[in-house]
Design a protein around this motif. Sequence first.
Motif, PDB file in Angstrom:
ATOM      1  N   PRO A  50       0.848  -1.209   0.000  1.00 36.70           N
ATOM      2  CA  PRO A  50       0.000   0.000   0.000  1.00 36.70           C
ATOM      3  C   PRO A  50       0.878   1.251   0.000  1.00 36.70           C
ATOM      4  O   PRO A  50       1.943   1.295   0.626  1.00 36.70           O
ATOM      5  CB  PRO A  50      -0.792  -0.118   1.301  1.00 36.70           C
ATOM      6  CG  PRO A  50      -0.636  -1.519   1.745  1.00 36.70           C
ATOM      7  CD  PRO A  50       0.661  -2.011   1.218  1.00 36.70           C
ATOM      8  N   ALA A  51       0.421   2.279  -0.703  1.00 40.24           N
ATOM      9  CA  ALA A  51       1.170   3.538  -0.767  1.00 40.24           C
ATOM     10  C   ALA A  51       0.304   4.601  -1.406  1.00 40.24           C
ATOM     11  O   ALA A  51      -0.692   4.310  -2.069  1.00 40.24           O
ATOM     12  CB  ALA A  51       2.464   3.367  -1.570  1.00 40.24           C
ATOM     13  N   GLU A  52       0.691   5.859  -1.174  1.00 38.77           N
ATOM     14  CA  GLU A  52       0.100   6.990  -1.889  1.00 38.77           C
ATOM     15  C   GLU A  52       1.179   7.578  -2.775  1.00 38.77           C
ATOM     16  O   GLU A  52       2.253   7.928  -2.302  1.00 38.77           O
ATOM     17  CB  GLU A  52      -0.408   8.046  -0.911  1.00 38.77           C
ATOM     18  CG  GLU A  52      -0.984   9.277  -1.593  1.00 38.77           C
ATOM     19  CD  GLU A  52      -1.243  10.407  -0.628  1.00 38.77           C
ATOM     20  OE1 GLU A  52      -0.435  11.362  -0.581  1.00 38.77           O
ATOM     21  OE2 GLU A  52      -2.261  10.335   0.098  1.00 38.77           O
ATOM     22  N   LEU A  53       0.910   7.655  -4.067  1.00 36.16           N
ATOM     23  CA  LEU A  53       1.890   8.140  -5.031  1.00 36.16           C
ATOM     24  C   LEU A  53       1.381   9.434  -5.658  1.00 36.16           C
ATOM     25  O   LEU A  53       0.293   9.469  -6.229  1.00 36.16           O
ATOM     26  CB  LEU A  53       2.117   7.082  -6.120  1.00 36.16           C
ATOM     27  CG  LEU A  53       2.969   7.477  -7.335  1.00 36.16           C
ATOM     28  CD1 LEU A  53       4.376   7.902  -6.904  1.00 36.16           C
ATOM     29  CD2 LEU A  53       3.035   6.318  -8.331  1.00 36.16           C
ATOM     30  N   GLY A  60      -4.313  -1.125  -3.254  1.00 34.15           N
ATOM     31  CA  GLY A  60      -3.850  -0.332  -2.117  1.00 34.15           C
ATOM     32  C   GLY A  60      -3.007   0.870  -2.490  1.00 34.15           C
ATOM     33  O   GLY A  60      -2.528   1.587  -1.599  1.00 34.15           O
ATOM     34  N   VAL A  61      -2.792   1.106  -3.784  1.00 34.94           N
ATOM     35  CA  VAL A  61      -1.965   2.230  -4.217  1.00 34.94           C
ATOM     36  C   VAL A  61      -2.874   3.340  -4.739  1.00 34.94           C
ATOM     37  O   VAL A  61      -3.545   3.175  -5.757  1.00 34.94           O
ATOM     38  CB  VAL A  61      -0.958   1.813  -5.306  1.00 34.94           C
ATOM     39  CG1 VAL A  61      -0.149   3.024  -5.767  1.00 34.94           C
ATOM     40  CG2 VAL A  61      -0.021   0.728  -4.790  1.00 34.94           C
ATOM     41  N   ASP A  62      -2.900   4.459  -4.034  1.00 36.98           N
ATOM     42  CA  ASP A  62      -3.666   5.627  -4.465  1.00 36.98           C
ATOM     43  C   ASP A  62      -2.745   6.588  -5.205  1.00 36.98           C
ATOM     44  O   ASP A  62      -1.591   6.790  -4.802  1.00 36.98           O
ATOM     45  CB  ASP A  62      -4.270   6.350  -3.261  1.00 36.98           C
ATOM     46  CG  ASP A  62      -5.344   5.508  -2.573  1.00 36.98           C
ATOM     47  OD1 ASP A  62      -6.043   4.773  -3.282  1.00 36.98           O
ATOM     48  OD2 ASP A  62      -5.449   5.592  -1.332  1.00 36.98           O
ATOM     49  N   CYS A  63      -3.260   7.203  -6.274  1.00 36.31           N
ATOM     50  CA  CYS A  63      -2.444   8.108  -7.086  1.00 36.31           C
ATOM     51  C   CYS A  63      -3.072   9.490  -7.152  1.00 36.31           C
ATOM     52  O   CYS A  63      -4.300   9.617  -7.273  1.00 36.31           O
ATOM     53  CB  CYS A  63      -2.270   7.553  -8.503  1.00 36.31           C
ATOM     54  SG  CYS A  63      -1.285   6.045  -8.564  1.00 36.31           S
ATOM     55  N   ARG A  64      -2.250  10.510  -7.065  1.00 33.47           N
ATOM     56  CA  ARG A  64      -2.666  11.899  -7.207  1.00 33.47           C
ATOM     57  C   ARG A  64      -1.857  12.532  -8.331  1.00 33.47           C
ATOM     58  O   ARG A  64      -0.661  12.260  -8.474  1.00 33.47           O
ATOM     59  CB  ARG A  64      -2.397  12.696  -5.927  1.00 33.47           C
ATOM     60  CG  ARG A  64      -3.029  12.167  -4.681  1.00 33.47           C
ATOM     61  CD  ARG A  64      -2.385  12.790  -3.444  1.00 33.47           C
ATOM     62  NE  ARG A  64      -2.645  14.212  -3.299  1.00 33.47           N
ATOM     63  CZ  ARG A  64      -1.708  15.115  -3.019  1.00 33.47           C
ATOM     64  NH1 ARG A  64      -0.443  14.771  -2.865  1.00 33.47           N
ATOM     65  NH2 ARG A  64      -2.035  16.401  -2.878  1.00 33.47           N
ATOM     66  N   PHE A  65      -2.506  13.394  -9.104  1.00 32.98           N
ATOM     67  CA  PHE A  65      -1.823  14.133 -10.158  1.00 32.98           C
ATOM     68  C   PHE A  65      -2.047  15.623  -9.916  1.00 32.98           C
ATOM     69  O   PHE A  65      -3.192  16.076  -9.851  1.00 32.98           O
ATOM     70  CB  PHE A  65      -2.355  13.731 -11.536  1.00 32.98           C
ATOM     71  CG  PHE A  65      -1.942  12.354 -11.962  1.00 32.98           C
ATOM     72  CD1 PHE A  65      -0.805  12.153 -12.725  1.00 32.98           C
ATOM     73  CD2 PHE A  65      -2.698  11.245 -11.579  1.00 32.98           C
ATOM     74  CE1 PHE A  65      -0.423  10.877 -13.113  1.00 32.98           C
ATOM     75  CE2 PHE A  65      -2.323   9.969 -11.962  1.00 32.98           C
ATOM     76  CZ  PHE A  65      -1.179   9.787 -12.733  1.00 32.98           C
ATOM     77  N   LEU A  66      -0.955  16.355  -9.795  1.00 30.78           N
ATOM     78  CA  LEU A  66      -1.023  17.796  -9.567  1.00 30.78           C
ATOM     79  C   LEU A  66      -0.310  18.517 -10.701  1.00 30.78           C
ATOM     80  O   LEU A  66       0.715  18.022 -11.210  1.00 30.78           O
ATOM     81  CB  LEU A  66      -0.347  18.171  -8.247  1.00 30.78           C
ATOM     82  CG  LEU A  66      -0.883  17.510  -6.972  1.00 30.78           C
ATOM     83  CD1 LEU A  66      -0.011  17.897  -5.781  1.00 30.78           C
ATOM     84  CD2 LEU A  66      -2.332  17.895  -6.724  1.00 30.78           C
TER      85      LEU A  66
END
Length: 379
Positions: free
Chosen positions: A222-225, A253-259
Amino acid sequence: MHLGLMTPEWFEDEPGGGIGTYCRVTAAAVAALGHRVTVFAATARDGRAADAGVRPVVCDPADAFGCAQAFRDAWLDLPAADRPDVIEAADYCGVAALVAESPGAPPVTTRLHLPLELLIRRNGGGRIYRDDQRRMDLERRQVRHSAQLTSPSRWLAREAVALWDLPEPPVVIPNPVAADWLVPAPAARRDGPPRLLYFGRMEHRKGVLTLAEAVARHFAAPAELTFAGGDTRWQGRSVTDLVRDRLQDRPAGVDCRFLPAQPPAAMRAEIDRCDLVVLPSRYENFPYTCLEAMARGKPVLATAGSGFDDIVRPGRTGWLVPPDDPDALADALAACLADPERLALAGREARRDVARLVAGQVVPTLVARYRMVVKEPVG
């Protein structure tokens, strides 16, 4: 000494990257040493107000020769008594090529960032700009007429020798770090999944597709990327869209954000909230993304074989893996995230280690090199 900086990047509200950061840090440090600094800074905005010591050079970024002419004209517009004793110019697109060839010009020194010809070769020969050949010709002309070449990394110094058949390698002087970037590393977090951060342009050369593949196919924890940076195109498509496509099959379990590209304060906040900065570039010179992360107490997982070798101390301040290798990258991610205390320790060591590059220590060496090529004695 009166130093002129000629740069295709300067203003934080216009697209740019490491060249602008380098010039802003260096200009402030040179001025703090008691020297005069005049910055000739490219801008696409007509009528931009000039800050003290900054001369906006209005030019069309799509026309490299027109930019070189605009820089030469900006230099010629100065009264003779106000012209710099020595000029430092970025290599990229040869902004000072015509100045260096002009009668009566002061010594021009070239600061290597990443020559376009090298970029094209490393990218397999694909076209980047409409006037690639003109830009490469200007770079060669500027280098040929430069009194001195400096490079931030040993890697780029070697590449420059091979690229331009130089009689001697450029002098290696690292990029400086602003003292106010150095902040204590925060305590290790105990809540939630670990947070990974990539920041910089969403560009094929930056290895973001390799990172997406590593996470989607080979990474199970699991991680937040978070990806933070402006988009570019690769093979006719948005790189951000290509990364999203590759991440569709990522573990649940891997959440991704794009900024999008963030202003400095917001980007510092993103660095502070992460546990590990991942910079999987195919190659780099001496990237400010790495320096800024380390200065804020974050360990860096990056790639071997280019400029990162001069910054990251493997196992102490971060880790290095081969470029373009999603398996190795995924394995390194898993090993790093399995030990939060080790991550926190590496972050603290990173901050201590990058302090050796603080501007007050690096820039005097640069100034000393420039004083050596000034034609007249400088008081």
